[in-house]
Enzyme design. Structure first.
Site, PDB file in Angstrom:
ATOM      1  N   ASP A   8      54.814  -1.739  65.085  1.00  0.00           N
ATOM      2  CA  ASP A   8      55.634  -0.662  65.056  1.00  0.00           C
ATOM      3  C   ASP A   8      55.099   0.300  63.749  1.00  0.00           C
ATOM      4  O   ASP A   8      55.163  -0.111  62.578  1.00  0.00           O
ATOM      5  CB  ASP A   8      57.105  -0.847  65.091  1.00  0.00           C
ATOM      6  CG  ASP A   8      57.526  -1.353  66.232  1.00  0.00           C
ATOM      7  OD1 ASP A   8      56.706  -1.601  67.270  1.00  0.00           O
ATOM      8  OD2 ASP A   8      58.456  -1.645  66.670  1.00  0.00           O
ATOM      9  N   ASP A 129      63.339   1.138  78.113  1.00  0.00           N
ATOM     10  CA  ASP A 129      64.360   0.760  77.036  1.00  0.00           C
ATOM     11  C   ASP A 129      65.570   0.800  77.370  1.00  0.00           C
ATOM     12  O   ASP A 129      66.157   2.016  77.680  1.00  0.00           O
ATOM     13  CB  ASP A 129      64.145   1.242  75.632  1.00  0.00           C
ATOM     14  CG  ASP A 129      62.684   1.479  75.497  1.00  0.00           C
ATOM     15  OD1 ASP A 129      61.795   0.321  75.403  1.00  0.00           O
ATOM     16  OD2 ASP A 129      62.158   2.548  74.865  1.00  0.00           O
TER      17      ASP A 129
END
Length: 240
Positions: A8, A129
């Site tokens: 990330d 998500d």
């Protein structure tokens, strides 16, 4: 089952968030390409890369860092975060990404998703998500009224064959992943390639996901902190 270590990116650094909270950032490295090489050296064949800045503001803030990661190894790299038009899809594919992940754009503009799937096929994946079962957008800052499992069914019917499903409450919390939702997806959307993401912190979870037919799993904080050794994760998943 395939294993995707996660990189990330925020401000061109390798970071992890806790439960998607941009105020809870832990930095794990200054050189994303070096992190990719490290995972490859441990036997990983796949890599999950997210531009967190892009996911939040829609700009390709970490494009150069992502490009360096793709160039660093021969790994299959999937990329997400801020990909909301075809120019960005094409830019990442031209850099060598194996597939790109549409999240916010997939929910807000389903016609766009359909066009991309029709044009690029399995090079398009969808990131679902979920917060309390509902799809979140804009770097998890906003929550829709769309049920995550229902949305997975809809994108599969549109031709999407790979979905990365993240339970936000579990992500980065090191408290285990949501095995029940992956059981539900395997039962209700057979044929959809599901990647489990969020909270995986034990080898028993890896084995359970593999046993239920989950296509892939993403590992993040557990390998960064040393709670899990990546070679052990690969072995538990059945990767050689």
């Amino acid at each position: 089952m395939q294993i995707f270590p996660a990189i990330d990116l925020k401000d061109k650094q390798v970071v992890r968030l806790t439960q998607g909270d941009y105020g809870k950032v832990e930095v794990y490295g200054q050189d994303p390409a070096a992190a990719a090489r490290g995972f490859a050296a441990q036997g990983a064949k796949y890599l999950h890369v997210v531009d967190l800045d892009g996911a939040k503001d829609g700009a390709l803030s970490n494009f150069d860092a992502v490009s360096a990661i793709i160039a660093a190894t021969g790994m299959f790299v999937e990329v997400g975060g801020g990909i909301r038009d075809e120019a960005r899809v094409r830019a990442y594919l031209e850099q060598g990404a194996g597939r790109v992940i549409l999240g916010t754009a997939a929910l807000r503009d389903f016609a766009f998703l359909q066009r991309m799937v029709d044009k690029y096929g399995e090079k398009i994946a969808v990131g679902v998500d979920a917060k309390d079962g509902f799809v979140a957008t804009d770097g998890w800052l906003n929550v829709s009224r769309t049920q995550g499992v229902d949305f997975c069914r809809r994108v599969y019917e549109a031709g999407v064959r790979n979905v990365i499903y993240t339970d936000i409450a579990r992500d980065g919390a090191m408290q285990g992943t949501n095995l029940s939702v992956y059981e539900t997806l395997a039962r209700e959307v057979p044929g959809l390639g599901v990647t489990a993401s969020g909270g995986i912190s034990s080898l028993s979870e890896i084995r359970a996901l593999a046993a239920m037919g989950t296509k892939a799993a993403i590992v993040g904080k557990a390998v960064y902190t040393g709670a899990l050794a990546l070679p052990d994760v690969l072995a538990a998943a059945g990767e050689e």
